[in-house]
Design a protein around this motif. Structure first.
Motif, short mmCIF file in Angstrom:
data_model
loop_
_atom_site.label_atom_id
_atom_site.label_comp_id
_atom_site.label_asym_id
_atom_site.label_seq_id
_atom_site.Cartn_x
_atom_site.Cartn_y
_atom_site.Cartn_z
N SER A 1 -3.43 3.59 -2.42
CA SER A 1 -3.44 2.69 -3.55
C SER A 1 -2.83 1.37 -3.10
CB SER A 1 -2.63 3.28 -4.71
OG SER A 1 -2.74 2.47 -5.85
N MET A 2 -3.19 0.30 -3.79
CA MET A 2 -2.63 -1.01 -3.48
C MET A 2 -2.21 -1.64 -4.79
SD MET A 2 -4.52 -4.32 -1.85
CE MET A 2 -4.50 -3.75 -0.17
N GLN B 1 0.85 -1.19 0.00
CA GLN B 1 0.00 0.00 0.00
C GLN B 1 0.88 1.23 0.00
OE1 GLN B 1 -2.76 0.04 3.28
NE2 GLN B 1 -4.29 -1.03 2.09
N ARG C 1 -5.72 5.88 -4.12
CA ARG C 1 -6.11 4.86 -5.10
C ARG C 1 -6.91 5.46 -6.25
NH1 ARG C 1 -10.87 1.52 -1.90
NH2 ARG C 1 -12.47 3.14 -2.09
N ARG D 1 -9.11 -3.87 -7.20
CA ARG D 1 -7.91 -4.58 -6.73
C ARG D 1 -7.37 -5.34 -7.93
NH1 ARG D 1 -7.63 -1.29 -3.13
NH2 ARG D 1 -8.13 -1.68 -0.99
#
Length: 187
Positions: free
Chosen positions: A175-176, A5, A138, A143
């Motif tokens: 954000s991931m 992250q 994000r 995802r």
């Protein structure tokens, strides 16, 4: 594949300068990429499932942000030796197939990713007209699979606010994505 992250937004941090080769054969600088109201810098790559899930949304948002005076640029900083899908030739192919409306640049030395503090793909940095950081969050709730079509457009809404007011939202969701593939480091 390490999932990471992004850190919390460091409001006002200046955008590092860069001069990187693009898939179009030009060398692009930060100032050539910026818009009148700001700049969106995206660290992406070709192989990451998090990026693949949102490529069409990135293109949509960049087009709509351009109309609001926000310039966009995508930078690929992965070491392609272990990920051939991230080669420059494949960057050119992906940019053409997806119709990227922004420069797609190669950060071969990884110095630009380090200067920005990028940690994953995708990693978004939204800057105001003075190139002060206003968003580090994000794109949306996606995802490894795209979020529903009606999901809140976090990045777009934040950058629209930056274009209108010069300030990003106080609350931001990180954000991931996949870790950047640094030279000399395995997963």
């Amino acid at each position: 594949m390490v999932s990471l992250q992004t850190p919390v937004c460091d409001f006002g941090q200046p955008a590092p300068d860069f001069a990187l080769p693009g898939v179009d054969g030009r060398v692009w600088t930060r100032d050539q990429c910026r818009g009148e109201k700001g700049l969106l810098v995206m660290f992406i790559c070709n192989h990451c499932p998090y990026v693949k899930a949102v490529r069409d949304r990135i293109v949509r948002d960049a087009r709509e942000l351009a109309a609001l005076g926000i310039g966009s640029v995508a930078i690929m900083s992965n070491d392609p030796s272990d990920y051939p899908e991230d080669s420059f030739e494949n960057m050119q192919r992906v940019a053409a197939e997806c119709g990227f409306p922004f420069p797609y640049l190669l950060d071969e030395t990884q110095a630009v990713a380090k200067a920005f503090g990028a940690v994953c793909t995708p990693d978004f940095f939204g800057y105001d007209a003075g190139l002060g950081l206003q968003y580090r969050g994000r794109l949306d709730a996606s995802r490894k699979e795209a979020a529903p079509p009606d999901a809140r457009r976090d990045l777009f809404e934040a950058m629209r606010e930056v274009a209108a007011t010069g300030r990003g939202p106080r609350e931001q969701i990180p954000s991931m994505g996949c870790s950047i593939k640094w030279r000399g480091e395995g997963d």
